[in-house]
Design an enzyme around this catalytic site. Structure first.
Site, PDB file in Angstrom:
ATOM      1  CG  HIS A 184      63.028  18.708  -3.196  1.00 53.42           C
ATOM      2  ND1 HIS A 184      64.195  19.397  -2.922  1.00 53.42           N
ATOM      3  CD2 HIS A 184      62.652  19.081  -4.446  1.00 53.42           C
ATOM      4  CE1 HIS A 184      64.514  20.141  -3.968  1.00 53.42           C
ATOM      5  NE2 HIS A 184      63.594  19.955  -4.910  1.00 53.42           N
TER       6      HIS A 184
ATOM      7  CB  SER B  71      58.564  15.095  -3.874  1.00 53.06           C
ATOM      8  OG  SER B  71      58.073  15.640  -5.072  1.00 53.06           O
TER       9      SER B  71
HETATM   10  C1  GRF Z   1      60.776  23.065   3.349  1.00 51.46           C
HETATM   11  O1  GRF Z   1      60.352  23.820   2.252  1.00 51.46           O
HETATM   12  C2  GRF Z   1      61.306  21.746   2.890  1.00 51.46           C
HETATM   13  O2  GRF Z   1      60.661  21.253   1.760  1.00 51.46           O
HETATM   14  C3  GRF Z   1      62.739  22.065   2.551  1.00 51.46           C
HETATM   15  O3  GRF Z   1      63.131  22.982   3.542  1.00 51.46           O
HETATM   16  C4  GRF Z   1      61.995  23.671   4.025  1.00 51.46           C
HETATM   17  C5  GRF Z   1      61.967  23.483   5.509  1.00 51.46           C
HETATM   18  O4  GRF Z   1      61.021  24.286   6.137  1.00 51.46           O
HETATM   19  N1  GRF Z   1      63.525  20.869   2.502  1.00 51.46           N
HETATM   20  P1  GRF Z   1      60.770  24.128   7.708  1.00 51.46           P
HETATM   21  O5  GRF Z   1      62.122  24.273   8.394  1.00 51.46           O
HETATM   22  O6  GRF Z   1      60.158  22.799   7.944  1.00 51.46           O
HETATM   23  O7  GRF Z   1      59.864  25.279   8.063  1.00 51.46           O
END
Ligand code: GRF
Length: 227
Positions: free
Chosen positions: A117, A144
């Site tokens: 997250h 996190s």
């Molecule tokens: C990341 O910022 C993650 O923290 C959130 O969604 C985003 C995913 O990015 N849960 P990616 O698809 O890994 O580029």
């Protein structure tokens, strides 16, 4: 501390909905020998998720379970659960998987389901975390990794990485800095799982059998309290 050299690679399934840059960081860490994991499958609820292409490129099995094809959250989660179970993962890794999961699903994977997250939880659960951090005047932000429970972004936090908020940051520049930090945090945290050092005890995280009083903090030299 347990040596991972004697342990089999950790079998994982990664769930994505979008770009999959965290998935790529995990794939790259495995290829570089920094992560003793075996990605048994990448599963997406969207057939246009770029993460699926990243998986194909790396020769990883993929599955698509389109949420639109199901009449309820429960039936979708049930299909997802059965698909995951066929790969018998030790850990299910949510990496930008944009679905709220039912209690039945979360309970089924208790202690085996983690998510990343983009905030320093418990600050800023939910969406638009970078905008919220800027609006709150935070000088520090980050990401996190937590066990998933039925509280949205509310499960026990395993690890965090901190980034400074700069005076001239926009939502975009801050988001980019946090995302790059996520790419360090996920492989480093997963490696602790590969070493079978992390557990969930009740509502808490354990490291080497000891309950963590606060999340592990990833710095340039690694996890201070995990060495
Ligand atoms: C990341 O910022 C993650 O923290 C959130 O969604 C985003 C995913 O990015 N849960 P990616 O698809 O890994 O580029």
């Amino acid at each position: 501390m347990t040596s991972s050299a004697t342990l089999p690679p950790l079998a994982i399934v990664v769930l994505v909905s979008g770009s999959g840059s965290n998935l790529q960081a995990i794939i790259d860490a495995i290829a570089a020998g920094r992560l003793d994991a075996n990605i048994r499958a990448v599963i997406s609820n969207r057939d246009d998720a770029f993460g699926l292409q990243r998986a194909h490129q790396a020769g990883i099995t993929t599955r698509v379970i389109r949420h639109q094809d199901y009449t309820s959250r429960a039936t979708f989660d049930n299909a997802l659960r059965h698909t995951i179970d066929r790969f018998s993962p030790e850990l299910v890794v949510l990496a930008g998987f944009m679905r709220i999961l039912t209690d039945d699903f979360v309970n089924h994977f208790h202690g085996q389901l983690i998510n990343i997250h983009p905030s320093l939880l418990p600050a800023f659960p939910g969406l638009n975390t970078h905008r919220q951090a800027l609006a709150a005047g935070m000088t520090e932000h980050g990401a996190s990794i937590h066990f998933v429970t039925n509280q949205l972004d509310g499960g026990p936090v395993i690890s965090q990485i901190r980034v400074p908020v700069l005076a001239d940051d926009s939502v975009e520049t801050l988001a980019q800095r946090v995302l790059l930090a996520e790419h360090r945090l996920y492989p480093a945290t997963l490696q602790l799982f590969c070493q079978r050092r992390i557990g969930q005890q009740g509502g808490q995280v354990s490291l080497d059998g000891q309950v963590l009083l606060k999340p592990l903090n990833l710095t340039a030299s690694g996890f201070a309290c995990a060495q």
